[in-house]
Design a protein around this motif. Structure first.
Motif, PDB file in Angstrom:
ATOM      1  N   LEU A   1      11.481  -1.632  22.412  1.00  9.92           N
ATOM      2  CA  LEU A   1      10.984  -1.888  21.064  1.00  9.92           C
ATOM      3  C   LEU A   1      10.864  -0.608  20.252  1.00  9.92           C
ATOM      4  O   LEU A   1      10.652  -0.662  19.035  1.00  9.92           O
ATOM      5  N   GLY A   2      10.955   0.542  20.912  1.00 13.33           N
ATOM      6  CA  GLY A   2      11.003   1.819  20.219  1.00 13.33           C
ATOM      7  C   GLY A   2       9.729   2.137  19.454  1.00 13.33           C
ATOM      8  O   GLY A   2       8.634   1.701  19.800  1.00 13.33           O
ATOM      9  N   GLU A   3       9.882   2.916  18.404  1.00 15.71           N
ATOM     10  CA  GLU A   3       8.786   3.303  17.523  1.00 15.71           C
ATOM     11  C   GLU A   3       9.155   2.907  16.105  1.00 15.71           C
ATOM     12  O   GLU A   3      10.316   3.015  15.697  1.00 15.71           O
ATOM     13  N   GLY A   4       8.142   2.498  15.340  1.00 14.56           N
ATOM     14  CA  GLY A   4       8.430   2.011  13.988  1.00 14.56           C
ATOM     15  C   GLY A   4       7.709   2.773  12.917  1.00 14.56           C
ATOM     16  O   GLY A   4       7.049   3.789  13.164  1.00 14.56           O
ATOM     17  N   ALA A   5       7.835   2.288  11.686  1.00  7.41           N
ATOM     18  CA  ALA A   5       7.191   2.908  10.531  1.00  7.41           C
ATOM     19  C   ALA A   5       5.695   2.638  10.560  1.00  7.41           C
ATOM     20  O   ALA A   5       5.233   1.686  11.192  1.00  7.41           O
ATOM     21  N   PRO A   6       4.897   3.471   9.895  1.00  9.91           N
ATOM     22  CA  PRO A   6       3.455   3.234   9.840  1.00  9.91           C
ATOM     23  C   PRO A   6       3.124   1.888   9.213  1.00  9.91           C
ATOM     24  O   PRO A   6       3.892   1.364   8.400  1.00  9.91           O
ATOM     25  N   ALA A   7       1.999   1.332   9.588  1.00  2.50           N
ATOM     26  CA  ALA A   7       1.580   0.034   9.051  1.00  2.50           C
ATOM     27  C   ALA A   7       1.512   0.091   7.530  1.00  2.50           C
ATOM     28  O   ALA A   7       1.049   1.068   6.939  1.00  2.50           O
ATOM     29  N   GLY A   8       1.995  -0.962   6.902  1.00  4.41           N
ATOM     30  CA  GLY A   8       1.941  -1.055   5.451  1.00  4.41           C
ATOM     31  C   GLY A   8       3.078  -0.359   4.723  1.00  4.41           C
ATOM     32  O   GLY A   8       3.150  -0.383   3.497  1.00  4.41           O
ATOM     33  N   ALA A   9       3.989   0.282   5.471  1.00  7.54           N
ATOM     34  CA  ALA A   9       5.068   1.026   4.832  1.00  7.54           C
ATOM     35  C   ALA A   9       6.031   0.117   4.081  1.00  7.54           C
ATOM     36  O   ALA A   9       6.764   0.575   3.205  1.00  7.54           O
ATOM     37  N   GLY A  10       6.040  -1.162   4.419  1.00  7.26           N
ATOM     38  CA  GLY A  10       6.994  -2.069   3.799  1.00  7.26           C
ATOM     39  C   GLY A  10       6.494  -2.758   2.541  1.00  7.26           C
ATOM     40  O   GLY A  10       7.178  -3.621   2.007  1.00  7.26           O
ATOM     41  N   GLY A  11       5.300  -2.401   2.043  1.00 11.27           N
ATOM     42  CA  GLY A  11       4.780  -3.036   0.845  1.00 11.27           C
ATOM     43  C   GLY A  11       3.726  -4.076   1.158  1.00 11.27           C
ATOM     44  O   GLY A  11       2.766  -3.813   1.898  1.00 11.27           O
ATOM     45  N   SER A  12       3.873  -5.290   0.621  1.00 16.56           N
ATOM     46  CA  SER A  12       2.887  -6.357   0.823  1.00 16.56           C
ATOM     47  C   SER A  12       2.734  -6.659   2.308  1.00 16.56           C
ATOM     48  O   SER A  12       3.700  -6.562   3.073  1.00 16.56           O
ATOM     49  N   PRO A  13       1.527  -7.026   2.759  1.00 12.46           N
ATOM     50  CA  PRO A  13       1.333  -7.375   4.173  1.00 12.46           C
ATOM     51  C   PRO A  13       2.335  -8.440   4.612  1.00 12.46           C
ATOM     52  O   PRO A  13       2.588  -9.404   3.897  1.00 12.46           O
ATOM     53  N   LEU A  14       2.903  -8.233   5.807  1.00 11.17           N
ATOM     54  CA  LEU A  14       3.914  -9.148   6.335  1.00 11.17           C
ATOM     55  C   LEU A  14       3.324  -9.946   7.490  1.00 11.17           C
ATOM     56  O   LEU A  14       2.877  -9.380   8.492  1.00 11.17           O
ATOM     57  N   ILE A  15       3.328 -11.275   7.362  1.00  6.12           N
ATOM     58  CA  ILE A  15       2.854 -12.190   8.395  1.00  6.12           C
ATOM     59  C   ILE A  15       4.051 -12.641   9.216  1.00  6.12           C
ATOM     60  O   ILE A  15       5.060 -13.090   8.669  1.00  6.12           O
ATOM     61  N   LEU A  16       3.930 -12.553  10.524  1.00  8.29           N
ATOM     62  CA  LEU A  16       5.040 -12.838  11.432  1.00  8.29           C
ATOM     63  C   LEU A  16       4.775 -14.076  12.278  1.00  8.29           C
ATOM     64  O   LEU A  16       3.681 -14.254  12.826  1.00  8.29           O
ATOM     65  N   TRP A  17       5.795 -14.907  12.409  1.00  3.85           N
ATOM     66  CA  TRP A  17       5.841 -15.988  13.396  1.00  3.85           C
ATOM     67  C   TRP A  17       7.046 -15.701  14.296  1.00  3.85           C
ATOM     68  O   TRP A  17       8.189 -15.736  13.843  1.00  3.85           O
ATOM     69  N   ASN A  18       6.800 -15.406  15.578  1.00  6.16           N
ATOM     70  CA  ASN A  18       7.897 -15.070  16.495  1.00  6.16           C
ATOM     71  C   ASN A  18       7.865 -15.960  17.734  1.00  6.16           C
ATOM     72  O   ASN A  18       7.961 -15.487  18.863  1.00  6.16           O
ATOM     73  N   HIS A  19       7.744 -17.259  17.502  1.00  4.46           N
ATOM     74  CA  HIS A  19       7.696 -18.259  18.572  1.00  4.46           C
ATOM     75  C   HIS A  19       8.756 -19.338  18.305  1.00  4.46           C
ATOM     76  O   HIS A  19       9.354 -19.387  17.231  1.00  4.46           O
TER      77      HIS A  19
ATOM     78  N   LEU B   1       9.215  -6.499  14.171  1.00  2.00           N
ATOM     79  CA  LEU B   1       7.866  -6.358  14.728  1.00  2.00           C
ATOM     80  C   LEU B   1       7.145  -5.161  14.127  1.00  2.00           C
ATOM     81  O   LEU B   1       5.953  -5.235  13.786  1.00  2.00           O
ATOM     82  N   TRP B   2       7.860  -4.039  14.008  1.00  2.00           N
ATOM     83  CA  TRP B   2       7.216  -2.841  13.487  1.00  2.00           C
ATOM     84  C   TRP B   2       6.897  -2.969  11.998  1.00  2.00           C
ATOM     85  O   TRP B   2       5.942  -2.352  11.507  1.00  2.00           O
ATOM     86  N   GLU B   3       7.664  -3.758  11.284  1.00  2.00           N
ATOM     87  CA  GLU B   3       7.385  -3.946   9.857  1.00  2.00           C
ATOM     88  C   GLU B   3       6.205  -4.887   9.636  1.00  2.00           C
ATOM     89  O   GLU B   3       5.484  -4.774   8.641  1.00  2.00           O
ATOM     90  N   ALA B   4       5.991  -5.805  10.569  1.00  2.00           N
ATOM     91  CA  ALA B   4       4.949  -6.823  10.401  1.00  2.00           C
ATOM     92  C   ALA B   4       3.546  -6.217  10.537  1.00  2.00           C
ATOM     93  O   ALA B   4       3.339  -5.222  11.229  1.00  2.00           O
ATOM     94  N   ASP B   5       2.592  -6.847   9.871  1.00  2.00           N
ATOM     95  CA  ASP B   5       1.192  -6.422   9.924  1.00  2.00           C
ATOM     96  C   ASP B   5       0.322  -7.410  10.683  1.00  2.00           C
ATOM     97  O   ASP B   5      -0.677  -7.025  11.299  1.00  2.00           O
TER      98      ASP B   5
END
Length: 366
Positions: free
Chosen positions: A176-194, A262-266
């Motif tokens: 999964l590596g390392e991602g950008a800091p939380a919130g870097a993508g703008g508006s909070p991102l809600i994830l469904w990964n099921h 995953l890293w973009e999501a909040d």
């Protein structure tokens, strides 16, 4: 190092990821004997017969057998006798068919549950992917024992209890590596990964994000995961309901693409009707997502106790409230580190040696 035969009738999804991970990190020489991961009912009904025939093509002796809950173990051992009669067997329970959710209006097919029970009875050791799952399965057997005309014995139940243990699933967190800091993508991102099917209760997720959109809160939504054979109608209506808020809709191509999401999501949401372990939520936690999930199943064992008040809910109204608060306040860096630390317990670098010791003990007891 021992040589083991890993028998998996359902070589797909999380079953496949676990098997391949154990081959790479489990510290033993494991040979895979598998069937494609589809038509799970057919795999449970016929997999033992087909794999018994394929086993005859595998040369050499083995120090142990490792089999999954999708295998009818007594049938497999009977059809391969006498080859494996003195080879110790560990049954690994990813899930069980006694407590797995059923579609409304359908009855329990007790044959599949009976396969799980008899396989556990035939194995030398029975390992569950979580303590919650172990207690869930044993509790279901206890309840069944009190029913008239049941198909188990008190001695059998106690034998399974005595040889049961917990061995967690290992997950390739490094990929999964390392991602950008939380919130870097703008508006909070809600994830469904099921998956999008009934047992994951996607309708509750849809109701929640739709209600929050009607409140005009600032957020985006990413829906990943497999659609499955019977996807939720409500989930399929989500593009119309959310419009431009919906930035991802459908499975993500490749592990790298999934990791970036995953890293973009909040925030990650689970509204499931069951969870024996919780790989998807744990992967999201590793990437710093604040998980919103039921206060039951295995989630209390995944989420740090200090964060359970803002992450775990009892009722759907609490799912709505916790998600609303998460959108408004986000998670502090210390909270994200706590989530990563909890998820890190299940990386292969931690879990691999545990499995190596367990399989070594199993083969040493032969």
């Amino acid at each position: 190092m021992g040589r083991g035969l890993f028998v998996e009738p359902f070589f797909g999804g999380s079953h496949r990821a676990f098997a391949e991970g154990l081959v790479a990190h489990g510290g033993h020489d494991l040979e895979l004997l598998t069937l494609p991961g589809r038509e799970w009912r057919r795999r449970m009904r016929l997999g033992a017969q087909v794999l018994a025939g394929k086993a005859a093509e595998v040369e050499g002796s083995f120090d142990f057998l490792l089999v999954s809950d999708m295998l009818d173990l007594p049938a497999f051992l009977a059809l391969t006798r006498p080859r494996f009669e003195r080879v110790p067997v560990l049954l690994f329970m990813h899930e069980n068919q006694l407590t797995y959710p059923r579609l409304r209006g359908t009855k329990l097919n007790s044959w599949f549950g009976q396969i799980n029970y008899l396989s556990a009875l035939a194995a030398d050791r029975v390992a569950f992917n979580s303590e919650y799952h172990r207690q869930d399965f044993l509790g279901a057997l206890e309840e069944l024992e009190r029913q008239p005309n049941n198909w188990l014995t008190t001695d059998g139940l106690e034998a399974i209890r005595g040889k049961s243990t917990v061995l967690p699933v290992g997950v390739d967190l490094g990929s999964l590596g390392e991602g950008a800091p939380a919130g870097a993508g703008g508006s909070p991102l809600i994830l469904w990964n099921h998956r999008w099917e009934f047992d994951k209760a996607p309708d509750a997720f849809v109701r929640t994000v739709t209600a929050l959109a009607e409140e005009r809160l600032d957020f985006r939504v990413a829906v990943a995961g497999e659609r499955g054979g019977n996807p939720s109608e409500a989930m399929q209506e989500l593009p119309e309901r959310l419009g431009e808020r919906l930035v991802q809709f459908g499975p993500v191509a490749g592990r790298d693409g999934y990791a970036r999401l995953l890293w973009e999501a909040d925030i990650s949401i689970s509204s499931t009707r069951h969870e024996f372990f919780g790989i998807s939520t744990m992967e999201a936690m590793w990437c710093g997502c604040l998980p919103i999930a039921p206060r039951r199943y295995n989630y209390p064992a995944l989420v740090p106790e200090s964060l359970q008040g803002r992450c775990l809910y009892e009722k759907e109204s609490e799912l709505l409230a916790l998600t609303r608060e998460a959108i408004r306040s986000g998670a502090e860096e210390g909270e994200r580190e706590a989530l990563r630390g909890s998820a890190g317990r299940f990386g292969w670098e931690v879990v691999g040696p545990v499995w190596e010791a367990a399989l070594g003990e199993l083969s040493g007891g032969a």
